[in-house]
Design a protein around this motif. Structure first.
Motif, PDB file in Angstrom:
ATOM      1  N   VAL A   9       1.020  -1.401  -0.150  1.00 33.42           N
ATOM      2  CA  VAL A   9      -0.018  -0.097  -0.163  1.00 33.42           C
ATOM      3  C   VAL A   9       0.709   1.541  -0.154  1.00 33.42           C
ATOM      4  N   VAL A  10       0.604   2.254  -1.136  1.00 35.49           N
ATOM      5  CA  VAL A  10       1.203   3.367  -1.228  1.00 35.49           C
ATOM      6  C   VAL A  10       0.882   4.204   0.447  1.00 35.49           C
ATOM      7  N   PHE A  11       1.412   5.119   0.961  1.00 34.62           N
ATOM      8  CA  PHE A  11       0.945   5.313   3.013  1.00 34.62           C
ATOM      9  C   PHE A  11       1.529   6.254   2.767  1.00 34.62           C
ATOM     10  N   SER A  12       1.211   7.514   2.764  1.00 30.84           N
ATOM     11  CA  SER A  12       0.987   8.630   3.818  1.00 30.84           C
ATOM     12  C   SER A  12       0.237   9.123   5.342  1.00 30.84           C
ATOM     13  N   GLY A  13      -0.410   8.695   5.957  1.00 28.58           N
ATOM     14  CA  GLY A  13      -0.577   8.075   7.068  1.00 28.58           C
ATOM     15  C   GLY A  13      -1.859   9.027   7.318  1.00 28.58           C
ATOM     16  N   GLY A  14      -2.094   9.600   5.741  1.00 32.23           N
ATOM     17  CA  GLY A  14      -3.769  10.388   5.397  1.00 32.23           C
ATOM     18  C   GLY A  14      -4.904   9.846   5.446  1.00 32.23           C
ATOM     19  N   GLN A  15      -6.025  10.096   5.457  1.00 31.02           N
ATOM     20  CA  GLN A  15      -6.948   9.709   5.965  1.00 31.02           C
ATOM     21  C   GLN A  15      -7.735   8.658   4.201  1.00 31.02           C
ATOM     22  N   ASP A  16      -6.713   9.181   3.391  1.00 29.16           N
ATOM     23  CA  ASP A  16      -7.209   8.462   2.202  1.00 29.16           C
ATOM     24  C   ASP A  16      -6.091   7.233   1.851  1.00 29.16           C
ATOM     25  N   SER A  17      -4.970   6.892   3.064  1.00 27.03           N
ATOM     26  CA  SER A  17      -3.816   6.113   2.273  1.00 27.03           C
ATOM     27  C   SER A  17      -4.040   5.106   3.399  1.00 27.03           C
ATOM     28  N   THR A  18      -4.627   5.115   4.910  1.00 25.85           N
ATOM     29  CA  THR A  18      -4.904   4.600   5.649  1.00 25.85           C
ATOM     30  C   THR A  18      -6.127   3.578   5.612  1.00 25.85           C
ATOM     31  N   THR A  19      -7.330   4.211   5.080  1.00 24.61           N
ATOM     32  CA  THR A  19      -8.188   3.675   4.779  1.00 24.61           C
ATOM     33  C   THR A  19      -7.851   2.504   3.938  1.00 24.61           C
ATOM     34  N   CYS A  20      -7.346   2.898   2.705  1.00 28.18           N
ATOM     35  CA  CYS A  20      -6.887   2.034   1.531  1.00 28.18           C
ATOM     36  C   CYS A  20      -5.715   1.098   2.556  1.00 28.18           C
ATOM     37  N   LEU A  21      -5.003   1.189   3.643  1.00 31.90           N
ATOM     38  CA  LEU A  21      -4.870  -0.056   4.472  1.00 31.90           C
ATOM     39  C   LEU A  21      -5.407  -0.990   4.754  1.00 31.90           C
ATOM     40  N   PHE A 154       2.273  -7.444 -12.108  1.00 34.15           N
ATOM     41  CA  PHE A 154       1.210  -5.747 -11.035  1.00 34.15           C
ATOM     42  C   PHE A 154      -0.828  -6.051 -11.487  1.00 34.15           C
ATOM     43  N   VAL A 155      -0.935  -6.018 -10.597  1.00 31.06           N
ATOM     44  CA  VAL A 155      -2.676  -5.208 -10.300  1.00 31.06           C
ATOM     45  C   VAL A 155      -2.440  -4.349  -9.398  1.00 31.06           C
ATOM     46  N   ILE A 156      -2.299  -2.883 -10.084  1.00 29.00           N
ATOM     47  CA  ILE A 156      -2.757  -2.068  -9.033  1.00 29.00           C
ATOM     48  C   ILE A 156      -4.377  -1.202  -8.492  1.00 29.00           C
ATOM     49  N   HIS A 157      -4.478  -0.931  -7.634  1.00 32.57           N
ATOM     50  CA  HIS A 157      -5.586  -1.119  -7.110  1.00 32.57           C
ATOM     51  C   HIS A 157      -5.615   0.006  -6.617  1.00 32.57           C
ATOM     52  N   THR A 158      -7.501   0.779  -7.024  1.00 31.17           N
ATOM     53  CA  THR A 158      -7.342   1.948  -6.369  1.00 31.17           C
ATOM     54  C   THR A 158      -9.133   1.895  -5.878  1.00 31.17           C
ATOM     55  N   PRO A 159      -8.898   2.014  -4.879  1.00 32.36           N
ATOM     56  CA  PRO A 159     -10.303   1.794  -4.092  1.00 32.36           C
ATOM     57  C   PRO A 159     -11.283   2.686  -4.147  1.00 32.36           C
ATOM     58  N   GLU A 167     -17.955   9.170   0.696  1.00 32.47           N
ATOM     59  CA  GLU A 167     -17.721   7.899   0.344  1.00 32.47           C
ATOM     60  C   GLU A 167     -16.728   7.445   0.857  1.00 32.47           C
ATOM     61  N   THR A 168     -15.753   7.774   0.680  1.00 30.40           N
ATOM     62  CA  THR A 168     -14.136   7.491   1.291  1.00 30.40           C
ATOM     63  C   THR A 168     -14.505   7.273   3.318  1.00 30.40           C
ATOM     64  N   TRP A 169     -15.477   8.137   3.945  1.00 31.11           N
ATOM     65  CA  TRP A 169     -15.436   7.820   5.217  1.00 31.11           C
ATOM     66  C   TRP A 169     -16.636   6.823   5.183  1.00 31.11           C
ATOM     67  N   GLN A 170     -17.171   6.488   4.383  1.00 32.46           N
ATOM     68  CA  GLN A 170     -18.367   5.689   4.187  1.00 32.46           C
ATOM     69  C   GLN A 170     -17.767   4.294   4.101  1.00 32.46           C
ATOM     70  N   LEU A 171     -16.469   3.939   3.216  1.00 29.09           N
ATOM     71  CA  LEU A 171     -15.857   3.192   2.834  1.00 29.09           C
ATOM     72  C   LEU A 171     -15.176   3.129   4.785  1.00 29.09           C
ATOM     73  N   ALA A 172     -14.109   3.639   5.526  1.00 27.98           N
ATOM     74  CA  ALA A 172     -13.954   3.254   5.972  1.00 27.98           C
ATOM     75  C   ALA A 172     -14.813   3.128   7.693  1.00 27.98           C
ATOM     76  N   ASP A 173     -15.924   3.203   6.900  1.00 28.60           N
ATOM     77  CA  ASP A 173     -17.011   2.733   7.994  1.00 28.60           C
ATOM     78  C   ASP A 173     -17.145   1.608   8.175  1.00 28.60           C
ATOM     79  N   GLY A 176     -14.953  -1.148   8.981  1.00 29.38           N
ATOM     80  CA  GLY A 176     -14.489  -0.967  10.866  1.00 29.38           C
ATOM     81  C   GLY A 176     -13.580  -0.030  11.416  1.00 29.38           C
ATOM     82  N   ALA A 177     -13.468   1.169  10.302  1.00 26.19           N
ATOM     83  CA  ALA A 177     -12.080   1.952  10.584  1.00 26.19           C
ATOM     84  C   ALA A 177     -12.734   3.079  10.672  1.00 26.19           C
ATOM     85  N   PHE A 178     -13.705   3.675  11.374  1.00 24.90           N
ATOM     86  CA  PHE A 178     -13.904   5.039  11.287  1.00 24.90           C
ATOM     87  C   PHE A 178     -13.261   5.237  12.079  1.00 24.90           C
TER      88      PHE A 178
END
Ligand SMILES: [Zn+2]
Length: 220
Positions: A9-21, A154-159, A167-173, A176-178
């Protein structure tokens, strides 16, 4: 059922990439994360990413990308340039030409080294703020290029590609990670974790999405 494969996971510690994690952890047996250090305005970004990875027990790679500053001095890396939105359709002052191209290419090299076939990135075309290398067509094109350049599969995923901020908040929710994402991630350009300074463009975008989602959540 988790896939018995490794994801990076390309990870910055932000909302988006943490949701991706969290998204990746639900789907793949093995998940690692990579953070690019390019002397971000706030080193707290790197610290935040480290803390999250530790807490989730994720193997975390931090790659030095400080050369980016030589190429593109901009508002994310230089204190003397103000962070602002693109005016009149121009690119925002946070834009670094080719940044995502470089990050994704290095993620590919690392993925090849650690045996991760799946690469996950939180780029998003819906909130398209003028970053050409966050577009879906770019990611698909790079996927082909990476595979050809390294003879990989490789398969690059962009959830988050077609989600808006709510909707990104909803995905985190749904993952179980909201609460985790809300409390522990750093989006703010002023380096303040969770709800941030509330003033900068990143905070405003995050808050608008959160408010919108909380409204929907209440109605359910
Ligand atoms: Zn802020």
């Amino acid at each position: 059922m988790k896939k018995n494969e490794k994801a990076l996971v390309v990870f910055s510690g932000g909302q988006d990439s943490t949701t991706c994690l969290f998204w990746a952890m639900e789907r793949f047996e093995e998940v690692e994360a990579v953070t690019f250090d390019y002397n971000q305005r706030h080193s707290s970004e790197i610290e935040c990413a480290k803390t999250i990875a530790e807490e989730l027990n994720i193997r975390h790679h931090i790659l030095d990308m400080s050369l980016l500053n030589q190429l593109a001095p901009n508002a994310l890396t230089r204190d003397d340039i103000e962070v602002k939105d693109g005016e009149g359709g121009g690119l925002p002052s946070t834009f670094v030409p080719g940044r995502n191209l470089l990050f994704m290419s290095f993620a590919g090299v690392l993925g090849s080294q650690v045996g991760a076939r799946h690469i996950i990135t939180g780029v998003c075309e819906t909130d398209f703020s003028g970053y050409p290398d966050c577009r879906d067509i770019f990611v698909k094109s790079l996927n082909v290029t990476l595979n050809l350049s390294m003879d990989e599969d490789f398969v690059i995923h962009t959830p988050l590609m077609w989600l808006d901020k709510a909707e990104t908040w909803q995905l985190a929710d749904e993952l179980g990670a909201f609460g985790f994402v809300r409390e522990k991630t750093l989006t703010c350009y002023n380096g303040i974790i969770a709800d941030g300074c509330g003033e900068c463009p990143a905070c405003r975008l995050r808050k608008n999405g959160l408010d919108e989602y909380l409204k929907v959540r209440k109605e359910q």
